[in-house]
Design a protein around this motif. Structure first.
Motif, PDB file in Angstrom:
ATOM      1  N   GLY A  19       1.294  -1.143   0.444  1.00  0.00           N
ATOM      2  CA  GLY A  19       0.113  -0.104   0.307  1.00  0.00           C
ATOM      3  C   GLY A  19       0.741   1.029   0.004  1.00  0.00           C
ATOM      4  N   LEU A  20      -0.201   2.477  -0.977  1.00  0.00           N
ATOM      5  CA  LEU A  20       0.963   3.756  -0.908  1.00  0.00           C
ATOM      6  C   LEU A  20       0.321   4.761  -0.632  1.00  0.00           C
ATOM      7  CD1 LEU A  20       3.470   2.311  -2.941  1.00  0.00           C
ATOM      8  CD2 LEU A  20       3.982   4.592  -4.055  1.00  0.00           C
ATOM      9  N   PHE A  21      -0.005   5.346   0.268  1.00  0.00           N
ATOM     10  CA  PHE A  21      -0.384   6.623   1.107  1.00  0.00           C
ATOM     11  C   PHE A  21       0.123   7.845   1.159  1.00  0.00           C
ATOM     12  CE2 PHE A  21       1.134   4.041   4.579  1.00  0.00           C
ATOM     13  CZ  PHE A  21       1.292   5.419   5.324  1.00  0.00           C
ATOM     14  N   GLU A  22      -0.448   8.183   1.325  1.00  0.00           N
ATOM     15  CA  GLU A  22       0.927  10.489   1.592  1.00  0.00           C
ATOM     16  C   GLU A  22       0.623   9.949   2.720  1.00  0.00           C
ATOM     17  OE1 GLU A  22      -0.643  14.654   0.953  1.00  0.00           O
ATOM     18  OE2 GLU A  22      -2.007  13.596  -0.329  1.00  0.00           O
ATOM     19  N   TYR A  23       1.873  11.197   2.623  1.00  0.00           N
ATOM     20  CA  TYR A  23       2.026  11.455   4.703  1.00  0.00           C
ATOM     21  C   TYR A  23       3.336  12.450   4.085  1.00  0.00           C
ATOM     22  CZ  TYR A  23       4.143  11.456   9.191  1.00  0.00           C
ATOM     23  OH  TYR A  23       3.642  12.245  10.337  1.00  0.00           O
ATOM     24  N   GLU A  24       2.220  13.658   4.766  1.00  0.00           N
ATOM     25  CA  GLU A  24       3.665  14.870   4.755  1.00  0.00           C
ATOM     26  C   GLU A  24       3.958  15.019   2.912  1.00  0.00           C
ATOM     27  OE1 GLU A  24       6.364  15.110   7.781  1.00  0.00           O
ATOM     28  OE2 GLU A  24       4.897  15.146   9.136  1.00  0.00           O
ATOM     29  N   GLY A  25       3.119  15.543   1.963  1.00  0.00           N
ATOM     30  CA  GLY A  25       3.758  15.716   0.676  1.00  0.00           C
ATOM     31  C   GLY A  25       4.282  14.261  -0.382  1.00  0.00           C
ATOM     32  N   ALA A  26       4.810  13.167   1.014  1.00  0.00           N
ATOM     33  CA  ALA A  26       5.714  12.222  -0.004  1.00  0.00           C
ATOM     34  C   ALA A  26       4.570  11.226   0.366  1.00  0.00           C
ATOM     35  CB  ALA A  26       7.002  11.731   1.165  1.00  0.00           C
ATOM     36  N   PHE A  27       5.179  10.500  -1.256  1.00  0.00           N
ATOM     37  CA  PHE A  27       4.748   8.901  -0.852  1.00  0.00           C
ATOM     38  C   PHE A  27       5.421   7.954  -0.437  1.00  0.00           C
ATOM     39  CE2 PHE A  27       4.377  10.257  -5.894  1.00  0.00           C
ATOM     40  CZ  PHE A  27       3.500   9.987  -5.839  1.00  0.00           C
ATOM     41  N   VAL A  28       4.554   7.092   0.578  1.00  0.00           N
ATOM     42  CA  VAL A  28       5.246   6.252   1.626  1.00  0.00           C
ATOM     43  C   VAL A  28       4.832   5.227   1.288  1.00  0.00           C
ATOM     44  CG1 VAL A  28       5.132   5.667   4.519  1.00  0.00           C
ATOM     45  CG2 VAL A  28       5.015   7.816   3.396  1.00  0.00           C
ATOM     46  N   CYS A  29       5.222   4.220   2.492  1.00  0.00           N
ATOM     47  CA  CYS A  29       4.937   2.345   1.846  1.00  0.00           C
ATOM     48  C   CYS A  29       5.000   1.993   3.376  1.00  0.00           C
ATOM     49  CB  CYS A  29       6.194   1.695   1.351  1.00  0.00           C
ATOM     50  SG  CYS A  29       5.669  -0.318   1.170  1.00  0.00           S
ATOM     51  N   ASP A  30       3.884   1.744   3.881  1.00  0.00           N
ATOM     52  CA  ASP A  30       4.312   1.238   5.492  1.00  0.00           C
ATOM     53  C   ASP A  30       4.944  -0.546   5.444  1.00  0.00           C
ATOM     54  OD1 ASP A  30       2.314  -1.033   4.372  1.00  0.00           O
ATOM     55  OD2 ASP A  30       0.902  -0.956   5.529  1.00  0.00           O
ATOM     56  N   GLY A  31       5.859  -0.987   4.697  1.00  0.00           N
ATOM     57  CA  GLY A  31       6.527  -1.746   4.997  1.00  0.00           C
ATOM     58  C   GLY A  31       6.132  -3.179   4.354  1.00  0.00           C
ATOM     59  N   LEU A  32       4.670  -2.655   4.690  1.00  0.00           N
ATOM     60  CA  LEU A  32       3.841  -4.529   4.401  1.00  0.00           C
ATOM     61  C   LEU A  32       4.215  -4.833   2.962  1.00  0.00           C
ATOM     62  CD1 LEU A  32       1.009  -4.304   7.006  1.00  0.00           C
ATOM     63  CD2 LEU A  32       3.584  -5.689   7.212  1.00  0.00           C
ATOM     64  N   ALA A  33       5.396  -6.019   2.623  1.00  0.00           N
ATOM     65  CA  ALA A  33       4.616  -6.423   1.232  1.00  0.00           C
ATOM     66  C   ALA A  33       4.492  -7.458   1.050  1.00  0.00           C
ATOM     67  CB  ALA A  33       7.211  -6.506   0.813  1.00  0.00           C
ATOM     68  N   LEU A  34       3.365  -8.490   0.684  1.00  0.00           N
ATOM     69  CA  LEU A  34       3.196  -9.384   0.630  1.00  0.00           C
ATOM     70  C   LEU A  34       3.364  -9.766  -1.025  1.00  0.00           C
ATOM     71  CD1 LEU A  34      -0.034  -8.431   1.703  1.00  0.00           C
ATOM     72  CD2 LEU A  34       1.392  -9.125   3.409  1.00  0.00           C
ATOM     73  N   ASN A  35       4.013 -11.760  -0.576  1.00  0.00           N
ATOM     74  CA  ASN A  35       4.445 -12.053  -1.318  1.00  0.00           C
ATOM     75  C   ASN A  35       5.429 -11.658  -2.505  1.00  0.00           C
ATOM     76  OD1 ASN A  35       2.241 -14.348  -0.751  1.00  0.00           O
ATOM     77  ND2 ASN A  35       0.918 -12.586  -2.026  1.00  0.00           N
ATOM     78  N   PRO A  36       6.386 -11.276  -1.621  1.00  0.00           N
ATOM     79  CA  PRO A  36       7.693 -10.848  -2.717  1.00  0.00           C
ATOM     80  C   PRO A  36       8.179 -11.626  -3.803  1.00  0.00           C
ATOM     81  CG  PRO A  36       8.606 -11.104  -0.264  1.00  0.00           C
ATOM     82  CD  PRO A  36       7.359 -11.466  -0.751  1.00  0.00           C
ATOM     83  N   VAL A  37       8.421 -11.250  -4.309  1.00  0.00           N
ATOM     84  CA  VAL A  37       8.767 -12.695  -5.987  1.00  0.00           C
ATOM     85  C   VAL A  37      10.409 -11.470  -6.125  1.00  0.00           C
ATOM     86  CG1 VAL A  37       8.747 -13.588  -8.408  1.00  0.00           C
ATOM     87  CG2 VAL A  37       6.496 -13.050  -6.398  1.00  0.00           C
ATOM     88  N   ALA A  38      11.175 -12.507  -6.312  1.00  0.00           N
ATOM     89  CA  ALA A  38      12.445 -11.647  -7.049  1.00  0.00           C
ATOM     90  C   ALA A  38      12.756 -11.558  -8.123  1.00  0.00           C
ATOM     91  CB  ALA A  38      14.025 -12.132  -6.588  1.00  0.00           C
ATOM     92  N   LEU A  39      13.061 -10.169  -8.560  1.00  0.00           N
ATOM     93  CA  LEU A  39      12.811 -10.427 -10.573  1.00  0.00           C
ATOM     94  C   LEU A  39      15.037 -10.638 -10.758  1.00  0.00           C
ATOM     95  CD1 LEU A  39      11.096  -7.759 -11.268  1.00  0.00           C
ATOM     96  CD2 LEU A  39       9.753  -9.720 -11.354  1.00  0.00           C
ATOM     97  N   GLY A  40      15.065 -11.484 -11.882  1.00  0.00           N
ATOM     98  CA  GLY A  40      16.470 -10.982 -12.286  1.00  0.00           C
ATOM     99  C   GLY A  40      17.020 -10.105 -13.173  1.00  0.00           C
ATOM    100  N   PRO A  41      18.211 -10.705 -13.352  1.00  0.00           N
ATOM    101  CA  PRO A  41      18.382  -9.540 -14.410  1.00  0.00           C
ATOM    102  C   PRO A  41      18.162  -9.584 -15.574  1.00  0.00           C
ATOM    103  CG  PRO A  41      20.294 -11.961 -14.797  1.00  0.00           C
ATOM    104  CD  PRO A  41      19.025 -11.795 -13.554  1.00  0.00           C
ATOM    105  N   GLY A  42      17.289  -9.672 -16.323  1.00  0.00           N
ATOM    106  CA  GLY A  42      16.567 -10.394 -17.890  1.00  0.00           C
ATOM    107  C   GLY A  42      15.205  -9.207 -17.382  1.00  0.00           C
ATOM    108  N   TYR A  43      14.769  -9.168 -16.462  1.00  0.00           N
ATOM    109  CA  TYR A  43      13.541  -7.852 -16.442  1.00  0.00           C
ATOM    110  C   TYR A  43      14.256  -6.902 -15.491  1.00  0.00           C
ATOM    111  CZ  TYR A  43      10.221 -11.671 -16.214  1.00  0.00           C
ATOM    112  OH  TYR A  43       9.144 -12.761 -16.576  1.00  0.00           O
TER     113      TYR A  43
END
Length: 99
Positions: free
Chosen positions: A50-74
């Motif tokens: 989730g991205l949200f506004e906080y004091e004029g900036a984009f902020v991510c709360d640190g919850l990253a669901l189902n992270p998938v690492a991408l390789g060098p081609g991507y």
């Protein structure tokens, strides 16, 4: 707040670069507490967050669901897309631009 799938492309000293799932827009995103590269390792990754506004900036709360690492081609493809996005003026720095 916009909860969606994001491409976490890179990390700088002050922000992370996120691309939207359509690869049409880029956002400079700050972390609330712990930098994302400490939570999911070094980018690039795709995850739901989730991205949200906080004091004029984009902020991510640190919850990253189902992270998938991408390789060098991507990584190369997304870096090229990021360059095109920046040239097209679709790099969003201020939170009033969250769509």
């Amino acid at each position: 707040m916009k909860v969606d799938n994001w491409v976490y492309l890179r990390h700088t000293r002050t922000f992370a670069v996120f691309l939207d799932k359509e690869i049409q827009n880029a956002y400079e995103v700050k972390a609330l507490t712990t930098p994302l590269n400490q939570l999911v390792d070094e980018p690039p990754f795709v995850f739901e967050a989730g991205l949200f506004e906080y004091e004029g900036a984009f902020v991510c709360d640190g919850l990253a669901l189902n992270p998938v690492a991408l390789g060098p081609g991507y990584r190369a493809q997304f870096k090229a897309a990021y360059s095109a996005i920046r040239k097209a003026g679709r790099l969003h720095v201020r939170a009033a631009q969250l769509r």
